[in-house]
Design a protein around this motif. Structure first.
Motif, mmCIF file in Angstrom:
data_model
loop_
_atom_site.group_PDB
_atom_site.id
_atom_site.type_symbol
_atom_site.label_atom_id
_atom_site.label_comp_id
_atom_site.label_asym_id
_atom_site.label_seq_id
_atom_site.Cartn_x
_atom_site.Cartn_y
_atom_site.Cartn_z
ATOM 1 N N THR A 111 0.851 -1.189 0.000
ATOM 2 C CA THR A 111 0.000 0.000 0.000
ATOM 3 C C THR A 111 0.884 1.235 0.000
ATOM 4 O OG1 THR A 111 -1.691 1.229 1.193
ATOM 5 C CG2 THR A 111 -0.203 -0.093 2.537
ATOM 6 N N ARG A 112 0.333 2.311 -0.500
ATOM 7 C CA ARG A 112 1.050 3.583 -0.481
ATOM 8 C C ARG A 112 0.678 4.404 0.759
ATOM 9 N NH1 ARG A 112 0.204 2.524 -5.861
ATOM 10 N NH2 ARG A 112 2.086 2.530 -7.126
ATOM 11 N N ASN A 113 -0.011 3.795 1.692
ATOM 12 C CA ASN A 113 -0.341 4.463 2.942
ATOM 13 C C ASN A 113 0.958 4.971 3.556
ATOM 14 O OD1 ASN A 113 -0.718 4.579 5.958
ATOM 15 N ND2 ASN A 113 -2.828 4.219 5.320
ATOM 16 N N SER A 114 0.940 6.194 4.038
ATOM 17 C CA SER A 114 2.182 6.830 4.490
ATOM 18 C C SER A 114 2.669 6.374 5.865
ATOM 19 C CB SER A 114 2.020 8.353 4.485
ATOM 20 O OG SER A 114 1.037 8.750 5.414
ATOM 21 N N LEU A 115 1.906 5.567 6.570
ATOM 22 C CA LEU A 115 2.421 5.033 7.835
ATOM 23 C C LEU A 115 3.584 4.090 7.539
ATOM 24 C CD1 LEU A 115 -0.835 4.168 9.813
ATOM 25 C CD2 LEU A 115 0.825 5.951 10.368
ATOM 26 N N ARG A 124 2.352 -0.082 10.444
ATOM 27 C CA ARG A 124 1.183 -0.734 9.839
ATOM 28 C C ARG A 124 1.066 -2.175 10.308
ATOM 29 N NH1 ARG A 124 3.108 1.516 5.042
ATOM 30 N NH2 ARG A 124 3.467 -0.589 4.224
ATOM 31 N N ARG A 128 -10.445 -0.821 8.163
ATOM 32 C CA ARG A 128 -9.201 -0.120 8.532
ATOM 33 C C ARG A 128 -8.029 -1.088 8.447
ATOM 34 N NH1 ARG A 128 -6.287 4.227 8.066
ATOM 35 N NH2 ARG A 128 -4.784 4.466 9.739
ATOM 36 N N GLN A 134 -7.188 -1.504 4.851
ATOM 37 C CA GLN A 134 -6.597 -0.269 4.324
ATOM 38 C C GLN A 134 -5.097 -0.216 4.599
ATOM 39 O OE1 GLN A 134 -8.718 2.889 6.287
ATOM 40 N NE2 GLN A 134 -10.675 2.286 5.365
ATOM 41 N N LEU A 135 -4.698 -0.810 5.713
ATOM 42 C CA LEU A 135 -3.286 -0.792 6.107
ATOM 43 C C LEU A 135 -2.503 -1.960 5.514
ATOM 44 C CD1 LEU A 135 -3.680 0.352 9.811
ATOM 45 C CD2 LEU A 135 -3.108 1.731 7.803
ATOM 46 N N ASP A 176 -0.501 6.062 14.973
ATOM 47 C CA ASP A 176 -1.611 5.960 14.028
ATOM 48 C C ASP A 176 -2.833 6.657 14.616
ATOM 49 O OD1 ASP A 176 -3.548 5.365 12.182
ATOM 50 O OD2 ASP A 176 -3.259 3.190 12.248
ATOM 51 N N THR A 208 -6.415 5.332 13.414
ATOM 52 C CA THR A 208 -6.920 4.141 14.100
ATOM 53 C C THR A 208 -7.314 4.473 15.530
ATOM 54 O OG1 THR A 208 -5.675 2.640 12.678
ATOM 55 C CG2 THR A 208 -6.344 1.790 14.831
#
Length: 165
Positions: free
Chosen positions: A9-13, A18, A75, A78-79, A136, A139
Motif C-alpha cells: 500500500t502507499r499508505n504513508s504510515l 502498519r 481499517r 486499508q493498512l 496511528d 486508528t
C-alpha cells in the motif's frame, strides 16, 4: 488462525507501524465478531415479561456492533492486512468470555450481554492508547468513535437491570 499476510500500500504510515496496527486490529476484529454473535444469542433466546423490548434492543445493539465490525475490518485492510473475520477464525482468537448457553430470562441476558459489551469496551479503549503510541492517529480516532458507541449501548443494556424493585 490463518497466516498473517499483508498487501502493498502507499499508505504513508511506516511498514513496521502498519504491521503492528494490523495485528492490533486483527485481535479486535476477533472480539467484535464474537460480540456480534453474542448479541444475536441474546436476541434469539431471551424470554420473559420484557421479551419484546429486550428482543428489539439486542437486535439494535447487534446492528451497531455490525457497523463497528465493518469499520475495524476495513481499517485493517486499508493498512495492507487481511481481515480474519469468519466465525471460526474469530472464535479461535476472541478474548471475550464465552456467552452462557443455558440462560433464558431477560435479566440473565442483560447481565451476560453487559459483560460482553464491557469486555469489548475495555479492549477497544486500550486500543486507543496502543494505536496512538504506534503513531496511528486515524486508528486511535476510530477506536475512540467505537468506544463512544459501545459505552452508550452498555448503558442502554445495563439500564434494564438497574431499577429498584
Amino acid at each position: 488462525m490463518a497466516a498473517k499476510r499483508t498487501f502493498p500500500t502507499r499508505n504513508s504510515l511506516p511498514a513496521a507501524t502498519r504491521s503492528k496496527v494490523v495485528a492490533l486490529l486483527d485481535r479486535l476484529l476477533a472480539d467484535v465478531v464474537d460480540l456480534q454473535s453474542q448479541c444475536k444469542q441474546a436476541h434469539w433466546n431471551v424470554k420473559g415479561p420484557h421479551f419484546i423490548g429486550l428482543h428489539k434492543l439486542f437486535d439494535e445493539v447487534y446492528e451497531a456492533v455490525e457497523e463497528y465490525t465493518d469499520l475495524l475490518a476495513e481499517r485493517l485492510v486499508q493498512l495492507g492486512g487481511v481481515a480474519h473475520g469468519t466465525v471460526r477464525m474469530s472464535a479461535a482468537a476472541s478474548e471475550l468470555p464465552e456467552y452462557p448457553e443455558s440462560i433464558s430470562a431477560g435479566d440473565e441476558h442483560v447481565r451476560a450481554l453487559s459483560v460482553a459489551l464491557a469486555g469489548f469496551g475495555t479492549r477497544i479503549r486500550a486500543a486507543i492508547d496502543q494505536a496512538d503510541k504506534l503513531g496511528d492517529a486515524a486508528t486511535s480516532d476510530l477506536c475512540t468513535e467505537i468506544t463512544r458507541g459501545i459505552d452508550q449501548w452498555l448503558w442502554f443494556v445495563e439500564a434494564h437491570g438497574q431499577a429498584k424493585r
